[in-house]
Design a protein around this motif. Structure first.
Motif, PDB file in Angstrom:
ATOM      1  N   PHE A 172      -6.119  -5.093  -7.519  1.00 42.91           N
ATOM      2  CA  PHE A 172      -6.053  -5.889  -8.742  1.00 42.91           C
ATOM      3  C   PHE A 172      -5.132  -7.096  -8.603  1.00 42.91           C
ATOM      4  O   PHE A 172      -5.013  -7.891  -9.534  1.00 42.91           O
ATOM      5  N   GLU A 199      -2.398  -6.572  -3.298  1.00 45.29           N
ATOM      6  CA  GLU A 199      -3.225  -5.381  -3.099  1.00 45.29           C
ATOM      7  C   GLU A 199      -4.472  -5.717  -2.277  1.00 45.29           C
ATOM      8  O   GLU A 199      -4.956  -4.888  -1.510  1.00 45.29           O
ATOM      9  N   LEU A 228      -3.515  -5.429   1.222  1.00 42.67           N
ATOM     10  CA  LEU A 228      -3.397  -4.011   1.578  1.00 42.67           C
ATOM     11  C   LEU A 228      -4.767  -3.394   1.827  1.00 42.67           C
ATOM     12  O   LEU A 228      -4.954  -2.619   2.764  1.00 42.67           O
ATOM     13  N   LEU A 279      -5.967  -4.470   5.222  1.00 42.90           N
ATOM     14  CA  LEU A 279      -5.133  -3.841   6.261  1.00 42.90           C
ATOM     15  C   LEU A 279      -5.505  -2.372   6.445  1.00 42.90           C
ATOM     16  O   LEU A 279      -5.707  -1.882   7.567  1.00 42.90           O
ATOM     17  N   ARG A 280      -5.586  -1.681   5.323  1.00 39.16           N
ATOM     18  CA  ARG A 280      -5.832  -0.249   5.377  1.00 39.16           C
ATOM     19  C   ARG A 280      -7.256   0.028   5.853  1.00 39.16           C
ATOM     20  O   ARG A 280      -7.503   0.968   6.619  1.00 39.16           O
ATOM     21  N   VAL A 335      -6.139   3.270  -5.651  1.00 42.70           N
ATOM     22  CA  VAL A 335      -5.674   1.883  -5.680  1.00 42.70           C
ATOM     23  C   VAL A 335      -5.028   1.600  -4.329  1.00 42.70           C
ATOM     24  O   VAL A 335      -4.463   2.507  -3.711  1.00 42.70           O
ATOM     25  N   ASN A 392      -2.404   0.455  -3.213  1.00 44.34           N
ATOM     26  CA  ASN A 392      -1.019   0.861  -2.950  1.00 44.34           C
ATOM     27  C   ASN A 392      -0.893   2.375  -2.794  1.00 44.34           C
ATOM     28  O   ASN A 392       0.177   2.891  -2.546  1.00 44.34           O
ATOM     29  N   GLY A 393      -1.986   3.085  -2.982  1.00 45.05           N
ATOM     30  CA  GLY A 393      -1.978   4.529  -2.755  1.00 45.05           C
ATOM     31  C   GLY A 393      -1.586   5.358  -3.960  1.00 45.05           C
ATOM     32  O   GLY A 393      -1.488   6.567  -3.862  1.00 45.05           O
ATOM     33  N   LEU A 394      -1.363   4.728  -5.103  1.00 42.59           N
ATOM     34  CA  LEU A 394      -0.782   5.493  -6.201  1.00 42.59           C
ATOM     35  C   LEU A 394      -1.714   5.888  -7.319  1.00 42.59           C
ATOM     36  O   LEU A 394      -1.285   6.130  -8.436  1.00 42.59           O
ATOM     37  N   LEU A 443      -2.283   3.275 -15.097  1.00 46.53           N
ATOM     38  CA  LEU A 443      -3.049   2.851 -13.928  1.00 46.53           C
ATOM     39  C   LEU A 443      -4.484   3.377 -14.020  1.00 46.53           C
ATOM     40  O   LEU A 443      -5.448   2.655 -13.770  1.00 46.53           O
TER      41      LEU A 443
END
Lengths: 99, 479, 372
Positions: free
Chosen positions: C90, C94, C97, C100-101, C240, C242-244, C285
């Motif tokens: 969002f 992110e 990320l 990258l991930r 998401v 960021n993993g959260l 979230l």
């Protein structure tokens, strides 16, 4: 008005409120669950697995059987009061409307 | 999210909670009284709807008078109240999170008195989930508070003092009673007479109710219960069954069948332990008090420091005793917070305990009539729904137990019983009784672990208004 | 005398015990509570590659197959359901990320592509329109974790494993001949085994201490939130970047919200309570990602303890310095990869070459926990 008792209380103003788009007669201040019940709308939802008809059961906000939608909020209808502007949707009506 | 501070938070504004709040305030404590209903009174003294008035000339009942008097006293004393607020969480340090009409609010008390009363127990039978089959306490609320009959011709069944009260109430309000089915015997009732010594008013009321039923020709069947309810046309056909003293059905071809358009049934009241289980207070199983209750001393102190219980939620003792119990808890709280010296505490306490004891005598006798009987669940047919929220049947519960489920939480995981929005309040006592048949005792079966939220709350209610930037996202997960 | 005793009845221990027994060993499995009642029974049940550490992707992919096939090898399923997996961005940060991930996981064999918000909304119509980018993987899905104990219980008994539930171990006496497992309060006779497998999740640290090995295991106290049944509002598994966030809707209509937001608790007391600001954050979230969720009512909030090593990779292999002693655990998203980890652990113990490399416990000796 068959189920409403006649002698012990003087009720507040008679009002109509909307249930699934239809007008229902009631009295201001009554619990919505009671008003629906008195109007003969005893079935309020269907059970999740068996699809069995369900309606009010405990009248004290515990059993979660008398749930209705008021706007974006799902509430126990035994815990909300009838008012002239009130618009209520039963669970199946909302589900069928929204998908 | 910073909570506001107070000395004592009283949860539940029924007879126990309202009295606790009044007494705490009188002791000089800062008090907050909360209730999800719109005014004080709890279940037993529910007010009539706002805008309704008692008809001049119709004598309001003793309950209506007591309720109005209590509400007036709470207002006069200026007790700070949060009505229409749902308590959904209490933290281990007693921080309380509530949702009200204006959104989320948190309070940090130094002590918490839980006076949340009871919920109704109904032993399942085929047809108990049909619309038009309602609880006895529910019928009481419909009649006394909403002034609406359960039906034109209602069958009344179950156990305890509510049976007669509801049946007589229906007649008084102009309805018909198809029959009254009582699990108790006449002897069971007669044995409660000594408890009425000192309460001639209640005895008189009971006799009047019985007379009214007799005059209306209502069949009153002792040692009878409901075998099944079937929808027939726009009404019901109710098959009855004889039961023994343990509540176990006795096969009897002659047990009568009744026609009715509504059924009201209740097999007693179960103390509400949502808050005490959430806070991991120790509990004990006390069948004569309604079921699982928090372990507490005579003043309502639980095993958790700062947490008190009062009223029927601490074990059924009746509305009259509830008030004294609430005051005892408030006094104990005031003393424990250092705001009441030991001598005054002793004196007031002695007086209130004496008052509690004499009131509780009747309440305990009624609790005895309502207690879950040993054989009560014996007659539940395998395909009968036990968990209403999830349609879990007795057969599924028994199968899980056979498969090795040893406690209520394992039963919940394996059957989903207790996972619905009622959070185990409607089914927990019965599921526990059924599991106990397999594991040996209610103690062995245990309780559902207490969890937040105490009542369902929506994400919108908890989340409030926010933007993405408001979400405090901690650091990213490892790659 | 058992060929092996597994201490810890979560998914790692159960899978190890089952594979050992099917490999011909006489096995007992012990847990101080019922099987799979800790992390393995209370986690979000996410079977995703997005939130699995890149190095674990090959393991998670093989475990995913095992979960989907559970009825065949376990005899009883856990309602494992395939669903497309989307990891959402969002903000610009992110988005980076996500790229990258995705890249790191593709390098390990995960079929993850980065897609536009329009394509993401074709897969998941209910997504917030503020979505900038998403990672997409069709090998994704979920299981109902709370069914795991019953399923493994059946399989273990069928494989003639001695299942000892509600039996709390207090010590292990070890020498070259074997191990003696002692129970708390002497309520049971000690058990003897040639081999011992420590599969105790967050309790691996005190278990290793029984064997004189000092190795820190971090305890994460994850909050989980489940709604009542609601109308269908989503059909994918969401996270998401960021993993959260973990978010999914089960066939029964309930929605499970997780993502590792921390509550209060520790190894000794277990999960104690949720942190209100973290409940609010998690719910915000979730309701941001799928706005239709705002109306959903929460039925239950609980906590589960997840274990993490100093380098955030699993500990699977020989206990350093102790003969015939093994340890298995602490995989991030351990539920996802659990059945497969148990299989390769058993292969190693049975003297076979594991299909994929283990995670040498010795590397962690002397490695300090970050931030300690």
């Amino acid at each position: 008005m068959l189920l409403r008792t006649l002698h012990a209380v003087k009720r507040g103003p008679a009002v109509r409120f909307l249930v699934d788009g239809q007008a229902v007669d009631a009295f201001e201040g009554e619990s919505v669950a009671a008003a629906l019940y008195a109007a003969g709308m005893r079935e309020l939802r269907r059970s999740p697995r068996d699809g069995a008809p369900r309606g009010l059961f405990c009248m004290m906000g515990s059993c979660q059987e008398c749930l209705v939608w008021v706007g974006a909020c799902k509430v126990c209808s035994c815990q909300i009061a009838v008012g002239a502007e009130l618009e209520v949707e039963t669970l199946s009506y909302r589900e069928q409307r929204v998908g | 999210m910073s909570p506001q501070a107070t000395d004592v938070l009283v949860v539940g504004a029924g007879p126990a909670g309202a009295r606790a709040a009044l007494r705490a305030q009188a002791c000089g404590l800062d008090v907050l009284l909360v209730d999800e209903n719109h005014d004080a009174g709890g279940q037993v003294w529910r007010p009539i709807p706002p805008g309704f008035t008692h008809t001049p000339g119709s004598a309001p009942s003793a309950e209506a008078r007591d309720g109005d008097a209590l509400r007036a006293e709470v207002r006069r004393a200026g007790v700070r109240c949060l009505f229409g607020h749902k308590l959904w969480n209490v933290g281990t340090h007693l921080r309380a999170d509530l949702i009200g009409p204006e959104g989320s609010v948190s309070w940090q008390p130094r002590a918490l008195i839980a006076a949340t009363g009871t919920t109704e127990r109904v032993v399942p039978f085929p047809g108990w989930t049909l619309p038009g089959v309602i609880g006895l306490a529910a019928a009481t609320i419909l009649l006394k508070s909403q002034h609406i009959l359960p039906g034109r011709r209602t069958l009344v069944a179950g156990a305890g003092p509510l049976l007669l009260a509801v049946a007589a109430g229906i007649l008084k309000a102009g309805g018909e009673v198809a029959a009254v089915l009582d699990l108790a015997s006449r002897g069971d009732w007669l044995r409660t007479l000594p408890s009425l010594a000192g309460r001639p008013d209640l005895l008189w009321q009971g006799l009047q109710w019985q007379a009214r039923l007799r005059a209306a020709g209502v069949p009153v069947l002792y040692r009878h219960g409901i075998r099944s309810v079937e929808a027939v046309g726009s009404g019901f056909e109710v098959r009855t069954q004889r039961v023994d003293a343990s509540g176990r059905p006795i096969a009897d071809a002659a047990a009568p069948v009744f026609a009715a358009d509504a059924v009201t049934v209740g097999h007693g009241l179960v103390p509400g332990t949502d808050i005490t289980r959430l806070l991991r207070a120790r509990h004990r199983y006390a069948v004569e008090r309604g079921g699982w209750v928090a372990e507490a001393d005579a003043d309502g102190r639980t095993s958790v420091a700062g947490l008190y219980v009062a009223g029927d939620g601490a074990g059924i003792a009746g509305a009259a005793a509830a008030g004294a119990h609430g005051e005892l808890a408030a006094l104990a709280c005031a003393h424990d917070l250092g705001r009441l010296d030991a001598d005054t505490h002793s004196r007031e306490r002695a007086r209130l305990q004496s008052s509690w004891r004499s009131s509780a005598r009747f309440g305990h006798a009624m609790a005895g009539l309502m207690a879950l009987r040993d054989g009560a669940v014996a007659g539940i047919a395998p395909d009968t729904v036990v968990c209403r929220c999830e349609d879990v049947t007795r057969a599924e519960i028994d199968a899980a137990a056979h498969d090795g489920a040893r406690d209520m939480n394992q039963l919940k995981a394996w059957t989903r019983c207790g996972m619905g929005p009622c959070q185990g309040r409607s089914c927990g006592d019965l599921a526990g009784e059924l599991l106990a048949l397999h594991v040996g005792s209610r103690e062995a079966a245990g309780c559902f672990t207490g969890r937040a939220p105490l009542r369902p709350v929506s994400l919108a209610e908890v989340a409030g208004d926010y933007t993405y930037a408001d979400i405090p996202i901690p650091k990213a997960a490892p790659l | 005398m058992f060929d092996a005793i597994v201490i810890g009845g979560g998914v790692m221990g159960c899978s190890t015990a089952l594979h050992l027994a099917r490999g011909g060993m006489h096995v007992a499995i012990v847990d101080r509570g019922p099987l799979c009642r800790e992390a393995s029974g209370v986690n979000a049940g996410t079977l995703t590659l997005h939130m699995t550490r890149a190095a674990l992707v090959p393991y998670a992919m093989r475990a995913w197959e095992m979960w989907m096939d559970a009825e065949k090898w376990l005899g009883m399923g856990v309602l494992a359901t395939q669903a497309p997996g989307l990891t959402l961005a969002f903000t610009e940060a992110e988005c980076e990320l996500v790229e990258l991930r995705a890249k790191a996981r593709r390098e390990q064999g995960a079929p993850i592509e980065v897609i536009t918000p329009e394509r993401a909304r074709q897969i998941e119509p209910g997504l917030n329109h503020g979505l900038l980018k998403a990672g997409y993987c069709e090998i994704d899905g979920f299981a109902s974790a709370y069914l795991t104990g019953r399923a493994f219980g059946h399989a273990l008994k069928g494989a003639e494993v001695d299942v000892l539930e509600n039996a709390s171990v207090e010590a292990i006496d070890s020498n070259d001949a074997g191990h003696v497992v002692r129970f708390a309060g002497g309520v049971r006779e000690p058990l003897r085994a040639k081999r011992i497998v420590l599969a105790g999740g967050v309790w691996i640290e005190p278990m290793l201490a029984w064997l004189g090995v000092d190795l820190p295991i971090k305890v994460l106290v994850n909050q989980l939130i489940v709604t009542e049944r609601i109308r269908p509002v989503m059909r994918s598994v969401l996270s998401v970047a960021n993993g959260l966030l973990s978010l999914k809707q089960f066939a029964n209509g309930t929605v499970l919200i997780g993502g590792g937001w921390q509550g209060e608790g520790d190894r000794e007391r277990g999960g104690v309570e949720a942190r209100p600001q973290n409940l609010v954050g998690n719910m915000r979230l979730a309701a941001y990602a799928v706005p239709a969720l705002a109306e959903a009512r929460i039925a239950r909030i609980w906590l589960g303890l997840e274990a993490e090593t100093a380098d955030a990779l699993p500990i699977i292999g020989d206990v350093p310095g102790v003969a015939n002693a093994y340890v298995i655990g602490s995989a991030h998203s351990g539920y996802t990869s659990g059945p497969y980890m148990g299989r390769i652990m058993a292969q190693h113990i049975l003297g076979q070459t594991p299909d994929l490399p283990l995670f040498e416990p010795a590397r962690l000796v002397g490695l300090p926990m970050p931030g300690a």
